[in-house]
Design a protein around this motif. Structure first.
Motif, PDB file in Angstrom:
ATOM      1  N   GLN A  40       0.748  -1.281  -0.108  1.00 10.98           N
ATOM      2  CA  GLN A  40      -0.061  -0.020   0.007  1.00 10.98           C
ATOM      3  C   GLN A  40       0.882   1.237  -0.033  1.00 10.98           C
ATOM      4  O   GLN A  40       0.467   2.163  -0.622  1.00 10.98           O
ATOM      5  CB  GLN A  40      -1.020  -0.022   1.124  1.00 10.98           C
ATOM      6  N   ALA A  41       1.928   1.108   0.770  1.00  7.98           N
ATOM      7  CA  ALA A  41       2.973   2.347   0.822  1.00  7.98           C
ATOM      8  C   ALA A  41       3.336   2.673  -0.751  1.00  7.98           C
ATOM      9  O   ALA A  41       3.484   3.912  -1.032  1.00  7.98           O
ATOM     10  CB  ALA A  41       3.982   2.223   1.609  1.00  7.98           C
ATOM     11  N   ARG A  42       3.767   1.481  -1.357  1.00  6.23           N
ATOM     12  CA  ARG A  42       4.084   1.883  -2.689  1.00  6.23           C
ATOM     13  C   ARG A  42       3.214   2.211  -3.562  1.00  6.23           C
ATOM     14  O   ARG A  42       3.444   3.272  -4.288  1.00  6.23           O
ATOM     15  CB  ARG A  42       4.620   0.491  -3.301  1.00  6.23           C
ATOM     16  N   LYS A  43       1.952   1.624  -3.732  1.00  7.00           N
ATOM     17  CA  LYS A  43       0.732   2.375  -4.385  1.00  7.00           C
ATOM     18  C   LYS A  43       0.461   3.704  -4.067  1.00  7.00           C
ATOM     19  O   LYS A  43      -0.129   4.300  -4.931  1.00  7.00           O
ATOM     20  CB  LYS A  43      -0.333   1.202  -4.268  1.00  7.00           C
ATOM     21  N   ALA A  44       0.300   3.796  -2.645  1.00  2.00           N
ATOM     22  CA  ALA A  44       0.035   5.317  -2.165  1.00  2.00           C
ATOM     23  C   ALA A  44       0.884   6.227  -2.944  1.00  2.00           C
ATOM     24  O   ALA A  44       0.375   7.475  -3.383  1.00  2.00           O
ATOM     25  CB  ALA A  44       0.213   5.432  -0.681  1.00  2.00           C
ATOM     26  N   ALA A  45       2.302   6.054  -2.844  1.00  2.00           N
ATOM     27  CA  ALA A  45       2.834   7.031  -3.675  1.00  2.00           C
ATOM     28  C   ALA A  45       2.587   7.221  -5.369  1.00  2.00           C
ATOM     29  O   ALA A  45       2.372   8.425  -5.844  1.00  2.00           O
ATOM     30  CB  ALA A  45       4.316   6.644  -3.675  1.00  2.00           C
ATOM     31  N   GLU A  46       2.080   6.329  -5.711  1.00  2.00           N
ATOM     32  CA  GLU A  46       1.807   6.293  -7.229  1.00  2.00           C
ATOM     33  C   GLU A  46       0.413   7.006  -7.300  1.00  2.00           C
ATOM     34  O   GLU A  46       0.118   7.933  -8.269  1.00  2.00           O
ATOM     35  CB  GLU A  46       1.655   4.847  -7.912  1.00  2.00           C
ATOM     36  N   GLU A  47      -0.389   6.561  -6.222  1.00  2.34           N
ATOM     37  CA  GLU A  47      -1.672   7.118  -6.359  1.00  2.34           C
ATOM     38  C   GLU A  47      -1.818   8.476  -6.067  1.00  2.34           C
ATOM     39  O   GLU A  47      -2.553   9.371  -6.600  1.00  2.34           O
ATOM     40  CB  GLU A  47      -2.609   6.681  -5.266  1.00  2.34           C
ATOM     41  N   ALA A  48      -0.813   9.092  -5.010  1.00  4.89           N
ATOM     42  CA  ALA A  48      -0.776  10.582  -4.909  1.00  4.89           C
ATOM     43  C   ALA A  48      -0.528  11.350  -6.023  1.00  4.89           C
ATOM     44  O   ALA A  48      -1.189  12.595  -6.402  1.00  4.89           O
ATOM     45  CB  ALA A  48       0.359  10.713  -3.977  1.00  4.89           C
ATOM     46  N   LYS A  49       0.524  10.914  -6.847  1.00  3.24           N
ATOM     47  CA  LYS A  49       0.576  11.746  -8.250  1.00  3.24           C
ATOM     48  C   LYS A  49      -0.522  11.649  -9.007  1.00  3.24           C
ATOM     49  O   LYS A  49      -0.792  12.702  -9.546  1.00  3.24           O
ATOM     50  CB  LYS A  49       1.793  10.917  -8.917  1.00  3.24           C
ATOM     51  N   LYS A  50      -1.143  10.614  -9.430  1.00  2.00           N
ATOM     52  CA  LYS A  50      -2.467  10.350 -10.186  1.00  2.00           C
ATOM     53  C   LYS A  50      -3.589  11.291  -9.302  1.00  2.00           C
ATOM     54  O   LYS A  50      -4.168  12.147 -10.273  1.00  2.00           O
ATOM     55  CB  LYS A  50      -2.945   8.963 -10.101  1.00  2.00           C
ATOM     56  N   ALA A  51      -3.651  11.319  -8.109  1.00  2.00           N
ATOM     57  CA  ALA A  51      -4.863  12.140  -7.392  1.00  2.00           C
ATOM     58  C   ALA A  51      -4.419  13.478  -7.665  1.00  2.00           C
ATOM     59  O   ALA A  51      -5.460  14.206  -7.926  1.00  2.00           O
ATOM     60  CB  ALA A  51      -4.874  11.685  -6.204  1.00  2.00           C
ATOM     61  N   GLU A  52      -3.235  14.209  -7.644  1.00  2.00           N
ATOM     62  CA  GLU A  52      -3.026  15.519  -7.919  1.00  2.00           C
ATOM     63  C   GLU A  52      -3.412  15.691  -9.231  1.00  2.00           C
ATOM     64  O   GLU A  52      -4.403  16.893  -9.239  1.00  2.00           O
ATOM     65  CB  GLU A  52      -1.625  15.727  -7.687  1.00  2.00           C
ATOM     66  N   ALA A  53      -3.050  14.858 -10.287  1.00  2.00           N
ATOM     67  CA  ALA A  53      -3.532  15.210 -11.559  1.00  2.00           C
ATOM     68  C   ALA A  53      -5.407  15.132 -11.848  1.00  2.00           C
ATOM     69  O   ALA A  53      -5.812  16.065 -12.290  1.00  2.00           O
ATOM     70  CB  ALA A  53      -2.851  14.121 -12.700  1.00  2.00           C
ATOM     71  N   GLU A  54      -5.800  14.141 -11.069  1.00  2.00           N
ATOM     72  CA  GLU A  54      -7.136  13.984 -11.099  1.00  2.00           C
ATOM     73  C   GLU A  54      -7.848  15.377 -10.452  1.00  2.00           C
ATOM     74  O   GLU A  54      -8.994  15.653 -10.951  1.00  2.00           O
ATOM     75  CB  GLU A  54      -7.513  12.606 -10.486  1.00  2.00           C
ATOM     76  N   ALA A  55      -7.293  15.683  -9.394  1.00  2.00           N
ATOM     77  CA  ALA A  55      -7.986  16.814  -8.697  1.00  2.00           C
ATOM     78  C   ALA A  55      -7.854  18.125  -9.489  1.00  2.00           C
ATOM     79  O   ALA A  55      -8.948  18.978  -9.493  1.00  2.00           O
ATOM     80  CB  ALA A  55      -7.127  16.978  -7.469  1.00  2.00           C
TER      81      ALA A  55
END
Length: 299
Positions: A143-158
């Protein structure tokens, strides 16, 4: 129906005594005989009474013997019944004791089985808990690994959603303005239609009442034409309530107030007129079905 043995024996004994007594009696026609013959008759009667007493005693003894035998038989039956009841109670007590022992053994067996099941469940839960902790550790790392990836995606999605939300808000405001404009137009249209409707209704009501007044005047005129005029009734009047059918026929006339003779003549004039003038308009006619009017003799 069964009779008690003692009663049957008593009846038999008394019947036998009566039979012996009757059979021992002699019915002899009195004769003038010598004195020695009378002595022989007395002796015979004495002998018969002795035999009867012996027979009765014998029957009584037989009765007592049978009664004692019956009492002994009944006592024996009662003794057997008590013995059977004691045996039955003893058997019930033994059965109850065995049942309690069986239930206790079953309860102990169930308790032992439940303890085994609980121990097995406890061991199973402990093993599952260890496995869960290890799995949770692996999941946390993933989850920690995926969280880093998701944070980048979330910023773009936001950022994309913010732009979309801005556009949606602008579109909403535009539609809201259009809806308000349409609602105002609809309100004004309804207000105008309501005013026109009220105006038409007012005109209609004015027309109906005007027509009603006209036909009431025609009805009064028709009654007046059939009203008997007498100079003595000058200055008098009568107030009537008249009920009409839709075709103008009079269904009821009722005096409300006025001079009695004038009212009598007014009612007669109404019934003489019979059919009153009515409008072809149903709403006007409805106003004429129950009317009050005053009739006065013409001068």
């Amino acid at each position: 129906m069964q009779f008690p043995i003692a009663l049957v024996v008593s009846i038999v004994l008394h019947s036998a005594m009566l039979l012996v007594l009757v059979s021992s009696m002699e019915f002899v026609t009195p004769k003038h005989t010598p004195q020695p013959m009378q002595a022989e008759v007395v002796n015979a009667v004495s002998v018969d009474k002795t035999a009867l007493a012996q027979q009765i005693k014998k029957l009584e003894q037989q009765k007592m013997a049978k009664q004692q035998a019956e009492e002994q038989r009944v006592a024996e039956l009662e003794r057997r019944a008590r013995a059977a009841e004691q045996k039955r109670r003893a058997n019930e007590q033994n059965i109850e004791k065995l049942s309690k022992q069986r239930k206790q053994a079953e309860a102990e067996a169930r308790a032992a089985k439940e303890r085994q099941i609980k121990e097995a469940e406890r061991a199973k839960k402990l093993k599952q808990e260890v496995e869960k902790q290890e799995a949770a550790k692996r999941r946390a790392q993933e989850q920690a690994r995926k969280a880093a990836e998701e944070a980048k995606k979330a910023e773009a999605e936001a950022k994309r959603k913010a732009e979309a939300l801005k556009k949606a808000e602008e579109e909403r405001k535009r539609k809201e303005r259009e809806a308000l404009e349409k609602a105002e137009q609809q309100r004004l249209l309804e207000q105008q239609m309501k005013a026109e409707m009220e105006a038409r209704n007012a005109q209609r009501q004015q027309y109906i009442m005007s027509e009603r007044d006209k036909y009431v005047a025609l009805i009064r005129s028709a009654i007046q034409s059939n009203l008997f005029t007498d100079p003595s009734l000058a200055g008098t009047s009568c107030k009537l309530n008249i009920k009409l059918a839709n075709n103008g026929f009079v269904t009821q006339v009722k005096t409300l107030s006025g001079h009695p003779q004038t009212c009598q003549e007014a009612e007669r004039a109404v019934y003489k007129t019979n059919q009153m003038p009515v409008s072809e308009d149903p709403e006007v006619t409805a106003q004429l079905r129950d009317i009050n009017l005053t009739v006065a003799p013409e001068k």
